[in-house]
Design an enzyme around this catalytic site. Sequence first.
Site, PDB file in Angstrom:
ATOM      1  CG  ASP A 154     -67.204  16.518 -17.688  1.00 49.53           C
ATOM      2  OD1 ASP A 154     -67.686  15.387 -17.440  1.00 49.53           O
ATOM      3  OD2 ASP A 154     -67.013  16.933 -18.842  1.00 49.53           O
ATOM      4  CG  ASP A 181     -59.436  19.639 -18.703  1.00 47.59           C
ATOM      5  OD1 ASP A 181     -60.024  19.271 -19.742  1.00 47.59           O
ATOM      6  OD2 ASP A 181     -59.834  20.599 -18.014  1.00 47.59           O
ATOM      7  CB  CYS A 199     -37.547  12.095 -24.653  1.00 48.15           C
ATOM      8  SG  CYS A 199     -39.081  11.389 -24.000  1.00 48.15           S
ATOM      9  CB  CYS A 208     -40.948   8.550 -22.865  1.00 44.69           C
ATOM     10  SG  CYS A 208     -40.767   8.410 -24.661  1.00 44.69           S
ATOM     11  CB  CYS A 243     -37.394   8.349 -26.373  1.00 45.81           C
ATOM     12  SG  CYS A 243     -38.353   9.618 -27.233  1.00 45.81           S
ATOM     13  CG  HIS A 263     -42.737  11.099 -27.195  1.00 45.56           C
ATOM     14  ND1 HIS A 263     -41.448  11.235 -26.699  1.00 45.56           N
ATOM     15  CD2 HIS A 263     -43.043  12.298 -27.789  1.00 45.56           C
ATOM     16  CE1 HIS A 263     -40.991  12.446 -26.994  1.00 45.56           C
ATOM     17  NE2 HIS A 263     -41.934  13.108 -27.653  1.00 45.56           N
TER      18      HIS A 263
END
Length: 368
Positions: free
Chosen positions: A67, A277, A316, A318, A321, A347
């Site tokens: 930005d 975002d 999940c 990930c 997990c 996660h």
Amino acid sequence: IDTPGLVAVATNAALKGVDFRDSDKAGQQLIFCNAYHLLLHPGADVIGDAGGLHKFTKREKGPFITDSGGFQVFSLAYGSVQEELSSKGELKRVNKKTKTKWRTDVTGKDAVNVTEEGVTFRSYRDGSKLLLTPESTIQAQKSFGADIIIPLDELPPYHIDRNKLAESVERSHRWEARSLSEHLKNVKEQAMYCVIHGGIDVELRTKSIDYLTSLPFDGYAIGGSLGNGRSELKDLLTWMMPLFEKESRKEKPRHLLGIADEESIRNAVTLGVDTMDSCYPTRLGRHGTLMTREGLLRIKRGRHATSFGMKIDSDCTCSTCQQYDRAYLNHLFKANEVLAMALATIHNIHYMNDLMSRIRQDIIEGKI
């Protein structure tokens, strides 16, 4: 970049507690870095000498967006969005009793001075006075080498007189045109998005869209005050997003600045937003709140102390997990282990990117 997509926020060119290699494995594509913080440290020259953000962070294949620094500068005067809403537009007052890394002479009434040239503010690191102009912020973002850059704009608060809001929108338009002119001198394979302003005012928002979409920006970011809560944001997007479907406007991406909770994402995607975002998922993780298909899970609560063999989210995939259960994560947070923050954040990043993947599939199948 797959769209609709989540853009994770790495303020200082780093996700707090998480290596970019881990976030990339979790499905994260576009990363948002804040020019204001990077200008103050390590500085545009340092990052430029390193070869830009990609080489500096060693994330050479992953895309970055930066930005202009305007949002953080104006926050010095009014505080965070939530602080401004709760104070009804009062200028930020420094609480000298509060322990903070911020200097007490860089916030509040005299923190920011806006002129046609740009905005003057003081560094929170050493109190030095700095001037941010449309040209200087683009020059800095050229040094950063981000894939998508944002022009300088003014961020008026939600609670503001309409005449002052109109003046602010016009000033942002002039600053953005100057930013674009500076950008076009040396594009460097970077895309530039404009920032649509006007608060929740239909006339001013429409005027902003009409003017900025007439200029050769590569995409459209929706910024400024986005309402007081999810309901007002949804109302704003409901009448505004169809305006981006006119003529060549519909060919360019639309980005929603600073909003990415799950409810708002589902509303925004349905209305035509491509990317969003927010530090929301990573902030939640750092403080022990985990995102699941069943809703938010507060892992610090006592009932999770003996949740042996129970994953955060049963579906999940990930790395957290796959390796750890709720009981261990509860222990890590209770023991104030740094690892807790990292595992929870990974996660949440994975969960949000999996959510976006499911949303994209629903679009393909005509469910959205």
